[in-house]
Scaffold this motif. Structure first.
Motif, PDB file in Angstrom:
ATOM      1  N   UNK A  76      14.120  17.975  25.661  1.00 49.89           N
ATOM      2  CA  UNK A  76      13.518  18.188  24.327  1.00 49.89           C
ATOM      3  C   UNK A  76      13.631  20.062  24.144  1.00 49.89           C
ATOM      4  N   UNK A  77      13.027  20.490  25.431  1.00 52.82           N
ATOM      5  CA  UNK A  77      13.211  21.999  25.367  1.00 52.82           C
ATOM      6  C   UNK A  77      14.459  22.640  25.330  1.00 52.82           C
ATOM      7  N   UNK A  78      15.290  21.938  26.391  1.00 53.78           N
ATOM      8  CA  UNK A  78      16.764  22.325  26.343  1.00 53.78           C
ATOM      9  C   UNK A  78      17.641  22.241  25.284  1.00 53.78           C
ATOM     10  N   UNK A  79      17.237  21.412  24.402  1.00 56.66           N
ATOM     11  CA  UNK A  79      18.023  21.133  23.327  1.00 56.66           C
ATOM     12  C   UNK A  79      17.384  22.178  22.004  1.00 56.66           C
ATOM     13  N   UNK A  80      16.584  22.965  22.479  1.00 57.59           N
ATOM     14  CA  UNK A  80      16.131  23.882  21.104  1.00 57.59           C
ATOM     15  C   UNK A  80      15.123  23.549  20.592  1.00 57.59           C
TER      16      UNK A  80
END
Length: 440
Positions: free
Chosen positions: A56-60
């Motif tokens: 979720x975080x890596x996808x921005x």
């Protein structure tokens, strides 16, 4: 009363939920068979749900953090250098409470456990199983007392005359309390932890043993005492695991009975502890009437729940040595995850593996249930797996010979303390978390 489940069909299996009654009788399980909470009480749940948050975080998609995996090599190099500095032969022990019991001073170790066993006449081969029970008696309450002490607390160690702080001070203080019979209800048998005694422990008892005073405050004092009382209550209500009268060390006999050819899976140990000791933890997030302990809300997971089970995993790591000393082989250590707390997580934060979007994040204290803290902890679990793989590559070691339990000890926890000391006077973590003594 609490019925602790047997391994379903296979002794030592990683998911020990019962379909029926335990040999000790028909107690009502705190997590009945098929209950939705069961899926959250495993190391696998911790790892996969933290991975979902990381994705979720890596996808921005996060409003809280950005993710920078390109910085993993720099973290791994720092950790590998820390390991070589602390353990030049790469013979790294497990990350566990036992390391704190050895604290004696800078670069020194004091084998309090060996001394205690020798004084008690428990050093022989015939004493292995009783030694394991005593080790479990010692380590369970000590781990529950291991939440962050705060920056101002000190313990003057009578054995070394040194002033110990943080986890080392807490470990030695709890060791000394145990050795004096502070958890025993049996006259003339100080080296045991009985439910009857644990249920009577109050904040004043902890304050005296831990040398707490106005000038020497200990964070979460009342919470620690409540945890120990609740530990006694839960142990007494769970004779299937802790016997009757209830003694914490009887957990060894339960695990031995569920071993196969002298082997038991780490996942079975962890889930047994999560089920048996789950009612000890304060009720925060519940699922269909079952308190989930160290489990919190985050929108990245479909049901919004992210488990960490930090202290219970820390306890599992800390049981490895007494179990192995008694002749059991603990397999499947890869099921356990890194511990998302302020040293491991502080290391990754200081190396900017995760970067807060709010520039004022470090300026204020946070609570453990804040989404930003939940997210930081989830990123820490995933980050530790990535760092561990790179560390092994740098050291030329395999996952089998150098499991995460050794990477943490060598290791990320020590490196987190090391980088904190370089960046901030006194070595505090990069940001503050308000603790009640039951999570951090």
């Amino acid at each position: 009363m609490n019925e602790i489940p047997e391994a379903g069909g296979v002794r030592g299996a990683a998911n020990p939920f019962i379909n029926g009654e335990d040999d000790a009788g028909g107690w009502a399980s705190p997590v009945p068979p098929g209950h939705p909470a069961a899926a959250l009480l495993t190391g696998h749940a911790v790892r996969t749900r933290c991975a979902a948050v990381t994705d979720h975080v890596a996808a921005g998609a996060s409003e809280l953090f950005t993710w920078h995996p390109e910085r993993i090599p720099a973290v791994a190099d720092y950790v590998a250098a820390t390991i070589r500095q602390r353990y030049p032969d790469l013979n790294v022990p497990y990350h566990s409470r036992w390391r704190h019991f050895e604290s004696g001073g800078p670069g020194e170790k004091l084998d309090r456990w060996q001394i205690l066993c020798e004084r008690g006449g428990l050093s022989g081969e015939a004493d292995r199983e009783e030694r394991a029970r005593i080790g479990i008696d010692l380590v369970i309450p000590s781990v529950l007392l291991d939440a962050g002490a705060g920056p101002d607390w000190r313990y003057r160690d009578p054995a070394s005359d040194l002033s110990l702080t943080r986890s080392e001070g807490l470990g030695v203080a709890s060791f000394d309390l145990f050795a004096r019979g502070g958890f025993s209800a049996q006259p003339g048998q100080p080296l045991r932890s009985d439910a009857e005694r644990l249920m009577r422990i109050d904040a004043s008892s902890i304050a005296t043993a831990f040398q707490v005073a106005q000038h020497n405050p200990l964070v979460g004092l009342d919470g620690r005492a409540r945890l120990l009382r609740r530990l006694g209550e839960v142990a007494q209500a769970t004779p299937a695991v802790f016997g009757s009268p209830a003694r914490l060390g009887n957990l060894f006999d339960y695990l031995k009975a569920h071993a196969s050819s002298g082997q038991i899976e780490a996942g079975f140990v962890l889930t047994t502890l999560l089920v048996a000791l789950g009612p000890v933890w304060p009720g925060r997030v519940s699922l269909d009437g079952v308190s989930l302990g160290d489990c919190w809300h985050h929108p990245a997971c479909t049901d919004g729940l992210v488990p960490f089970h930090k202290l219970t995993q820390w306890l599992t790591y800390s049981l490895l040595e007494p179990l192995e000393d008694a002749g059991l082989t603990v397999t499947g250590l890869e099921v356990l995850t890194g511990l998302p707390e302020y040293r491991n997580g502080g290391l990754l934060f200081d190396f900017e593996l995760m970067v807060p979007r709010d520039p004022g994040f470090t300026a204020v204290a946070h609570t453990v249930d804040e989404p930003v803290i939940v997210e930081w902890r989830a990123l820490t679990v995933t980050g530790l797996d990535l760092v561990a793989a790179s560390v092994r590559e740098a050291l030329g070691l395999s996952a089998e010979s150098f499991p995460l339990a050794r990477v943490l000890e060598g290791g990320t926890w020590a490196a987190g303390r090391r980088i904190a000391a370089k960046r901030r006077p006194g070595g505090p973590p990069p940001f503050a978390i308000n603790s009640d003594g039951t999570v951090f």
